[in-house]
Design an enzyme around this catalytic site. Structure first.
Site, PDB file in Angstrom:
ATOM      1  N   ASP A  24      -9.905   2.458   1.817  1.00 16.52           N
ATOM      2  CA  ASP A  24      -8.954   1.797   3.626  1.00 16.52           C
ATOM      3  C   ASP A  24     -10.190   3.215   4.060  1.00 16.52           C
ATOM      4  OD1 ASP A  24      -9.158  -0.334   2.741  1.00 16.52           O
ATOM      5  OD2 ASP A  24      -6.537   0.492   3.078  1.00 16.52           O
ATOM      6  N   TYR A  45     -10.157 -10.487   7.921  1.00 17.61           N
ATOM      7  CA  TYR A  45     -11.711 -11.331   7.763  1.00 17.61           C
ATOM      8  C   TYR A  45     -11.796 -12.642   7.626  1.00 17.61           C
ATOM      9  CZ  TYR A  45     -10.481 -10.417   2.541  1.00 17.61           C
ATOM     10  OH  TYR A  45      -9.812 -10.355   1.953  1.00 17.61           O
ATOM     11  N   ASN A  89      -4.669   2.088  -1.978  1.00 14.03           N
ATOM     12  CA  ASN A  89      -5.250   0.718  -1.714  1.00 14.03           C
ATOM     13  C   ASN A  89      -6.287   0.228  -3.419  1.00 14.03           C
ATOM     14  OD1 ASN A  89      -7.401   2.105  -0.212  1.00 14.03           O
ATOM     15  ND2 ASN A  89      -8.400  -0.167  -0.251  1.00 14.03           N
ATOM     16  N   LYS A 108       0.621  -1.774   0.100  1.00 15.72           N
ATOM     17  CA  LYS A 108      -0.231   0.278   0.436  1.00 15.72           C
ATOM     18  C   LYS A 108       1.005   0.962  -0.026  1.00 15.72           C
ATOM     19  CE  LYS A 108      -4.113  -2.155   1.904  1.00 15.72           C
ATOM     20  NZ  LYS A 108      -4.674  -1.898   2.842  1.00 15.72           N
ATOM     21  N   GLY A 150     -13.102  -7.454   9.317  1.00 18.94           N
ATOM     22  CA  GLY A 150     -13.354  -6.325   8.689  1.00 18.94           C
ATOM     23  C   GLY A 150     -13.722  -6.411   7.593  1.00 18.94           C
TER      24      GLY A 150
END
Length: 247
Positions: free
Chosen positions: A104, A208, A85, A64, A229
């Site tokens: 993000d 996640y 991102n 990133k 997430g």
């Protein structure tokens, strides 16, 4: 056929390909989504050259910040945060330009507000990579005071070893921006004194996959509220789609 993708390494944990392929089916459009799993970001220019009809791509861990060197333009918010991102491919005749964005921050902020409601507790941000910069920006916008936590000592941030009972009781929101706990290494978690957590704490994990990380489990055992997430992923993915297609 339009092509989209995600840049990162590794990508075995990523749900982005599945998410966008389901979106293509839902919208009844012919498109493809590729995983650009590059062990070195220096391979990006060749990958882009070889990928026809690329309209945009997501950027995830660990690129990133590193991706910025390859961009022709960067959105002011992404420039301020120092992390990208989402990359839009802009074509004008034979000329191709890459423009970076940070979605993000939108995904995090909106999902966090849903999680904590009107509460504005002081926060600990675990990790100092690209994702942590979007989290810090989102917390600032919400007027939430925060401190970074890292393995190494730096000015104005804690190390994990410095996290005392008093600190844990003063910082009721803890956001994991590290990859610890991500599949397949789901038996790992940040090195926190979990015994000092309580039902007043909010634990938000940007991970996640798995849906409940070890970080979240340890927090829940102490009565803390937990959140993964996935909602953030969905929100930023929809923003990416708008950017790539200029909706």
């Amino acid at each position: 056929m339009n092509t989209y993708g995600i840049l990162g390494y590794p990508l075995g944990h990523s749900f982005s390909k599945k998410y966008f392929e389901e979106k293509f089916t839902e919208l009844n459009i012919e498109a493809e989504f590729l995983n650009f799993e590059l062990p070195s970001i220096q391979g990006l220019p060749n990958t882009l050259k070889e990928t026809k009809n690329l309209k945009g791509f997501c950027v995830t861990i660990p690129y990133k910040e590193e991706v910025i060197q390859f961009l022709d333009e960067i959105d002011p918010l992404a420039k301020k945060l120092g992390a990208v991102n989402s990359v839009q491919i802009i074509k004008n005749g034979d000329e191709t330009k890459l423009k970076g964005f940070n979605t993000d921050i939108f995904g995090f902020q909106e999902s966090l507000k849903e999680f904590i409601g009107e509460n504005r507790p002081k926060a600990l941000i675990l990790g100092t990579g690209g994702a942590s910069k979007a989290v810090a920006g989102g917390l600032e916008d919400l007027g939430i005071e925060y401190k970074f936590v890292s393995r190494s000592a730096k000015e104005n941030q804690f190390t994990y070893e410095q996290l005392t009972q008093e600190i844990m009781e003063n910082y009721k929101l803890i956001v994991n921006c590290s990859p610890l706990g991500t599949f397949p290494k789901d038996d790992t978690c940040p090195n926190l004194p979990y015994q000092h957590l309580s039902e007043e704490h909010f634990l938000y994990d940007l991970v996640y996959n798995p849906a409940e990380t070890l970080f979240m489990k340890k927090g829940a055992e102490q009565g803390a509220k937990t959140h993964n997430g996935l909602k953030m992923l969905h929100l930023q993915a929809e923003k990416n789609w708008e950017i790539w297609n200029e909706l």
